[in-house]
Enzyme design. Structure first.
Site, PDB file in Angstrom:
ATOM      1  N   SER A  49     100.309  39.478 -41.068  1.00  0.00           N
ATOM      2  CA  SER A  49      99.811  38.200 -41.584  1.00  0.00           C
ATOM      3  C   SER A  49     100.880  37.516 -42.444  1.00  0.00           C
ATOM      4  O   SER A  49     101.983  37.266 -41.979  1.00  0.00           O
ATOM      5  CB  SER A  49      98.507  38.432 -42.347  1.00  0.00           C
ATOM      6  OG  SER A  49      97.815  37.232 -42.551  1.00  0.00           O
ATOM      7  N   ASP A  93      94.684  37.707 -36.544  1.00  0.00           N
ATOM      8  CA  ASP A  93      95.307  38.318 -37.724  1.00  0.00           C
ATOM      9  C   ASP A  93      95.394  39.844 -37.643  1.00  0.00           C
ATOM     10  O   ASP A  93      94.407  40.529 -37.433  1.00  0.00           O
ATOM     11  CB  ASP A  93      94.483  37.921 -38.955  1.00  0.00           C
ATOM     12  CG  ASP A  93      95.239  38.118 -40.249  1.00  0.00           C
ATOM     13  OD1 ASP A  93      95.779  39.217 -40.460  1.00  0.00           O
ATOM     14  OD2 ASP A  93      95.290  37.172 -41.050  1.00  0.00           O
TER      15      ASP A  93
END
Length: 298
Positions: free
Chosen positions: A38, A154
């Protein structure tokens, strides 16, 4: 000795990675392997692409109003992020469109999640921007990214601190950065006085725009009022990543663990970079004796 740096997920708290990289450099430590999840993938890519200084200057100048402009309500409801602005930001401050991972001087990998199977995906070749974009696609904010016939989101959903990826790439020593150690429940309790309020006309207009675009930015809450959509997303992400991080760390602990104290910074408060970077540097300084000891024993 090949040192790996595992940069964890944590949204706006991830600007502390910049401070950590700077402080490690002050100690003469330059990792040869950079793995990120991320926001960790984003900062790591900027470092590998030699754009970290430019990124740092930009994020430190970011305001609440500029942050809000990255978000919009679209008719398809597949995310709230303005993808055109995001792409421009990535190209300007993270990596060029033609930057290829395997052509860089340092090894790099990002972690994403296969939305259909739930498996983690390591992106170690090809477009740097695509690898970053896939890893930062937080459900509810970013649309999923199509890559190699997979819908990717993510990486923090499966591997928030990619220690395992660093080891797989050949790291002898892994320095891991966990941004999720002290966050569960605390993003609802923001200490007063942390941010100076602009009471002028510009400040009021900015607050109105921010409230419309990203309701999680507002700090005041009425007692017993249910959390906003973004607060609910933030709380859910925090809990998920904290539990997964604990489990993964127990099974594959890093040699050095850095845990900056960032619970007072909200999920989308990207305009608080100065505070996050400063705490990143302080975290390394607090751990400097242990870092030197571990490296000397390797």
């Amino acid at each position: 000795m090949n040192i790996g740096l595992a940069l964890g997920s944590g949204s706006s708290r991830g600007w502390s990675h910049i401070g950590i990289i700077r402080a490690l450099a002050d100690l003469g430590i330059e990792p040869g392997i950079i793995c990120g999840t991320s926001i960790g993938a984003l900062v790591g890519a900027s470092y590998v692409s030699n754009k970290l200084e430019k990124l740092e200057k930009w994020v430190c100048s970011l305001t609440k109003f500029q942050t809000a402009r990255f978000f919009e309500i679209n008719s398809r409801l597949n995310g709230f992020v303005n993808t055109e602005r995001l792409h421009h930001f990535l190209e300007e401050y993270v990596a060029n469109d033609d930057t290829i991972i395997e052509e860089q001087s340092k090894q790099y990998a990002s972690v994403a999640t296969d939305l259909e199977s739930g498996r983690e995906v390591w992106l170690r070749k090809g477009s740097m921007i695509e690898a970053v974009w896939s890893s930062i696609s937080l459900p509810g904010l970013f649309p999923a990214i199509r890559s190699n016939d997979k819908w990717l989101v993510d990486g923090g959903l499966v591997n928030p601190v990619p220690v395992s990826v660093c080891r797989a790439l050949g790291a002898d020593i892994v320095i891991a950065v966990n941004l999720n150690g002290d966050i569960v429940g605390k993003h609802f309790k923001k200490p007063e006085g942390k941010i100076k309020k602009d009471t002028g006309v510009v400040g009021k207009i900015t607050d109105l725009v921010v409230e419309y675009a990203v309701s999680v930015f507002t700090a005041k809450k009425v007692k017993d009022q249910p959390p906003s959509l973004f607060e609910a997303i933030a709380g859910s992400v925090n809990i998920t990543q904290d539990r997964i991080t604990r489990s993964r760390m127990a099974a594959d602990p890093p040699d050095i663990l850095l845990s900056p104290k960032l619970s007072y910074i909200g999920l989308l408060e990207f305009y608080r970079a100065d505070e996050a970077i400063s705490e990143g540097k302080d975290c390394v300084r607090r751990m400097s004796s242990e870092i030197k000891y571990v490296l000397s024993m390797a």
